[in-house]
Scaffold this active site. Structure first.
Site, short mmCIF file in Angstrom:
data_model
loop_
_atom_site.label_atom_id
_atom_site.label_comp_id
_atom_site.label_asym_id
_atom_site.label_seq_id
_atom_site.Cartn_x
_atom_site.Cartn_y
_atom_site.Cartn_z
N TYR A 1 -28.45 27.20 22.00
CA TYR A 1 -27.05 27.63 21.97
C TYR A 1 -26.98 29.12 22.25
CZ TYR A 1 -22.28 28.23 20.18
OH TYR A 1 -20.94 28.52 20.06
N ALA B 1 0.83 -1.22 0.00
CA ALA B 1 0.00 0.00 0.00
C ALA B 1 0.86 1.26 0.00
CB ALA B 1 -0.92 0.00 1.21
N GLU C 1 6.10 -10.49 -19.03
CA GLU C 1 5.35 -9.24 -19.02
C GLU C 1 4.77 -8.97 -20.41
OE1 GLU C 1 4.58 -7.55 -16.36
OE2 GLU C 1 5.72 -9.00 -15.18
N ARG D 1 -2.30 8.31 -11.35
CA ARG D 1 -3.46 8.43 -12.23
C ARG D 1 -4.72 8.85 -11.48
NH1 ARG D 1 -4.27 3.28 -15.82
NH2 ARG D 1 -2.86 2.19 -14.38
#
Length: 469
Positions: A394, A9, A161, A15
């Site tokens: 308040y 991570a 790859e 992107r």
């Protein structure tokens, strides 16, 4: 055999075009990395190690609430192999290699769609086969961009790859590498220390472990995941939207199979921690997030949002927002009600149209029908709040309490200036400003004297018409 998850991570995720790390972008109401950590936990991982780098503190802050998560820093993002090496250099540096007997499953913080049973299946297969490495593979409709698996005699001999594949290999090799693996601990420890970054990018690739293990005569095999969408990563906001849609469909289908009705499932969004009882109906444009629990035989929506909400049985929640609040059984809310900040509606109570309540307890059978605001209020049972009434709670410094007794009747357009108490069975006159306590059974009324000036409006109109000539 103990199972340890290594969750990668550390990437920036350029992107995403964001100041936040990629893994902290939310799918439904949970950051991406949270899905992966939760999945690893439910798959039985006894140890979860998260590798952080870009935006490390933001990731740490979020995951710090998880007691079973450890962190390893990857100061420079030099590839997946380097990330795993950081884990061993940090946490296993003093352990003899032959004593590292765990199995390690490598997962990604940007892959939220993985199911726990898939991880369990991968690790069980790896253990049964006594593999040094088992690769989780898939056959997506378009394999472009994925590494291709080369088999020989049932063993995985290489991962090529995509950019290195010949045109023939691109056509023939359809099995793709998901990037997720299960490793035998000692084999991974030995190999990861010997990876080289002798490539154009100067990075350490975890895929190079396959060649190293084959060179040393170790078993490397693959297990195929039929539902390739489980293995999809999120690298852009477009992909985040696509993954969110997949998870939406998955969650909604589960609820419908358990007895929940949805008029239009595509317009209903439900988080992973939400529970819903049977025979509840969810209408369009409804969102249920956080630790939300809904009982049986309710109707939610349309256009309703519940976050960390508890809803009892037989409730109607119409065009309503409920946040960090609860309603008991047979409660009606909306349309266009807003309950927040610890508000609690007891059995048979009602919140009507354009009503807002904050940190307020509404007793059994009490009603706040319309156009009212109640804050920091405790009311008993059988109370009726007239339209347009508010608590002035308040004073600019403190939040003050209003207490309303059982069966009190608050007239329309009453202002209750807290701290103030309206006693049991008391009544306030419409359009009153109540700034002193009203005893039980009494009438509290505060109005200015109405003045009539005969002919005033007629004379004013005549003056205006004369002035316009």
């Amino acid at each position: 055999m103990p199972l340890t998850a290594i969750v990668l991570a550390a990437g920036e995720g350029t992107r995403m075009k964001s100041r936040h790390p990629k893994v902290m972008h939310k799918l439904l109401d949970r950051p991406l990395v949270g899905w992966t950590v939760d999945c690893a936990r439910r798959a039985g991982c006894s140890r979860i190690i998260v590798v952080v780098g870009h935006g490390a503190q933001e990731v740490r802050d979020y995951l710090s609430t998880f007691d079973d998560v450890e962190f390893v820093e990857q100061p420079q993002q030099l590839g997946t192999g380097h990330a795993v090496r950081c884990v061993f250099d940090t946490l296993f540096a003093d352990a003899p290699v032959n004593t590292i007997n765990d199995r390690f499953v490598v997962l990604y913080g940007d892959s939220p769609l993985m199911r726990p049973q898939t991880i369990s299946w991968l690790t069980d297969k790896s253990t049964a086969r006594n593999d040094a490495c088992t690769i989780l593979t898939m056959t997506p409709p378009s394999p472009t961009g994925y590494g291709r698996i080369v088999f020989e005699g049932g063993q995985v001999k290489a991962i090529i790859e995509h950019k290195d594949c010949t045109p023939a290999q691109q056509e023939e090799l359809r099995e793709c590498n998901s990037g997720m693996y299960c490793f035998e601990g000692s084999s991974l420890a030995q190999g990861i220390a010997q990876l080289s970054n002798n490539n154009a990018q100067g990075e350490y690739y975890l895929t190079d472990m396959i060649a190293w293990l084959n060179k040393h005569g170790s078993n490397v095999s693959a297990v195929h995941c039929e539902e390739y969408t489980e293995l999809l990563g999120v690298n852009s906001r477009v992909q985040l939207a696509s993954a969110s849609k997949i998870m939406q469909q998955r969650i909604n289908q589960q609820h419908m199979e358990n007895g929940v009705t949805m008029l239009d499932p595509t317009s209903v969004w439900i988080g992973p921690e939400v529970t819903i009882g049977q025979d509840t109906e969810i209408l369009p444009n409804t969102l249920l997030f956080g630790h939300t629990s809904v009982g049986t035989n309710c109707v939610l929506g349309p256009s309703t949002r519940l976050t960390n909400a508890t809803v009892g049985n037989n409730c109607t929640v119409d065009e309503t927002i409920i946040v960090d609040s609860s309603i008991d059984n047979n409660v009606s809310c909306g349309p266009r009600a807003y309950l927040r900040g610890g508000t609690h509606f007891k059995d048979g109570a009602k919140a009507g149209t354009h009503v807002e309540l904050k940190n307020t307890v509404v007793g059994e059978g009490s009603k706040v029908p319309h156009l009212s605001y109640l804050g920091d209020t405790t009311m008993g049972s059988g109370v009726n709040i007239g339209g347009g009434s508010i608590t002035c709670n308040y004073d600019g410094v403190h939040k003050n309490k209003t207490t309303i007794g059982n069966n009190a009747f608050v007239g329309s357009d009453t202002m209750m200036v807290a701290p103030v108490t309206i006693g049991e069975g008391a009544v306030t006159g419409a359009s009153s400003c109540i700034y002193e306590d009203v005893p039980a059974g009494a009438l509290g009324i505060e109005r200015s004297r109405q003045v009539i000036k005969e002919g005033f409006a007629t004379a004013r109109q005549q003056r205006l018409e004369k002035g316009n000539k």
